[in-house]
Design an enzyme around this catalytic site. Structure first.
Site, PDB file in Angstrom:
ATOM      1  CD  GLN A  36      -2.619   1.242   2.278  1.00 12.81           C
ATOM      2  OE1 GLN A  36      -2.961   0.448   3.046  1.00 12.81           O
ATOM      3  NE2 GLN A  36      -3.310   2.589   2.698  1.00 12.81           N
TER       4      GLN A  36
ATOM      5  CB  CYS B 101      -6.406   0.306   4.167  1.00 14.23           C
ATOM      6  SG  CYS B 101      -7.571   1.081   5.079  1.00 14.23           S
TER       7      CYS B 101
ATOM      8  CG  HIS C 166      -4.896  -1.171   8.050  1.00 12.03           C
ATOM      9  ND1 HIS C 166      -4.760  -0.201   6.840  1.00 12.03           N
ATOM     10  CD2 HIS C 166      -3.956  -2.269   8.024  1.00 12.03           C
ATOM     11  CE1 HIS C 166      -3.845  -0.886   6.241  1.00 12.03           C
ATOM     12  NE2 HIS C 166      -3.428  -2.131   6.958  1.00 12.03           N
TER      13      HIS C 166
ATOM     14  CG  ASP D  70      -1.637  -4.579   6.776  1.00 15.21           C
ATOM     15  OD1 ASP D  70      -1.649  -3.830   6.067  1.00 15.21           O
ATOM     16  OD2 ASP D  70      -1.476  -4.786   8.254  1.00 15.21           O
TER      17      ASP D  70
END
Length: 224
Positions: A99, A105, A163, A178
């Site tokens: 990211q 996100c 998130h 993630d």
């Protein structure tokens, strides 16, 4: 392809209730990305077996929305150092991207969920997500992040302390994806039948690390 990152609180630590705005935007987002409604986002109301039994099966991904706190950041740093020192097994078929866009996100969590289940999805011919996945399949996680930057970017004016991550089953292993982390996290073996329960066990660990926090949401991507 527009970006998504938003959130809302759970009412109680063991009663997991999604904010209606989040759920509605995810449903609309799937339509905008050109995905047939064979799969749907479903609220996970709680971690107890009777509440998990309300989620339609099969489940191919779970999105977890959680607060970024000092405790979590400390754990994230320690986890990264531990895995770098000891190593882990990650299948080459896991689709993972970094990211680099602020407040994206939700978009990246959704991409992770769909990309690692693309064989199950039916895309419209002109689907922007289908094109993105086809173009980026052979790219590195960093290259995928750069490529996403060529799409319409989100607003970065508002500070966000919540998130999204995705939990997926790839080759019989449960992976946490993630974009803020340098690599996927392998949480061990799972199966199509046990995936939801196994993913919720991972969610429980997030909650246990921040017992004073109530701002957690879980959403399952399940068969319609």
């Amino acid at each position: 392809m527009t970006m998504l990152c938003t959130g809302g609180p759970w009412n109680q630590p063991t009663r997991l209730r999604i904010n209606c705005a989040v759920w509605g935007r995810l449903v609309q987002f799937l339509k905008q990305l050109g995905i047939h409604p064979d799969w749907q986002f479903v609220d996970v109301y709680g971690m107890e077996p009777e509440l998990l039994s309300m989620v339609p099966r099969p489940v191919c991904a779970v999105l977890l929305l959680f607060p970024i706190t000092e405790k979590y950041e400390t754990f994230r740093t320690e986890e990264e150092e531990r895995i770098k020192a000891k190593g882990q097994d990650v299948k080459s078929s896991v689709y993972f991207m970094k990211q680099t866009i602020n407040n994206a996100c939700g978009t990246i969590g959704l991409i992770h969920a769909i990309a690692n289940n693309r064989d199950k999805m039916n895309f419209e011919t002109n689907s922007s997500l289908k094109k993105f996945l086809e173009d980026s399949l052979s790219m590195t996680p960093e290259e995928r992040a750069k490529y996403l930057e060529t799409y319409e970017a989100p607003s970065i004016d508002e500070k966000v302390d919540l998130h999204f991550i995705a939990l997926v089953n790839v080759g019989g292993h449960l992976y946490e994806l993630d974009g803020r982390k340098p690599f996927p996290i392998n949480h061990g073996e799972t199966s199509d039948d046990s995936f939801l329960e196994d993913a919720i066990e991972v969610c429980k660990k997030f909650m246990e690390r921040d017992p004073e926090e109530l701002r957690f949401n879980a959403i399952a991507l399940s068969a319609a």
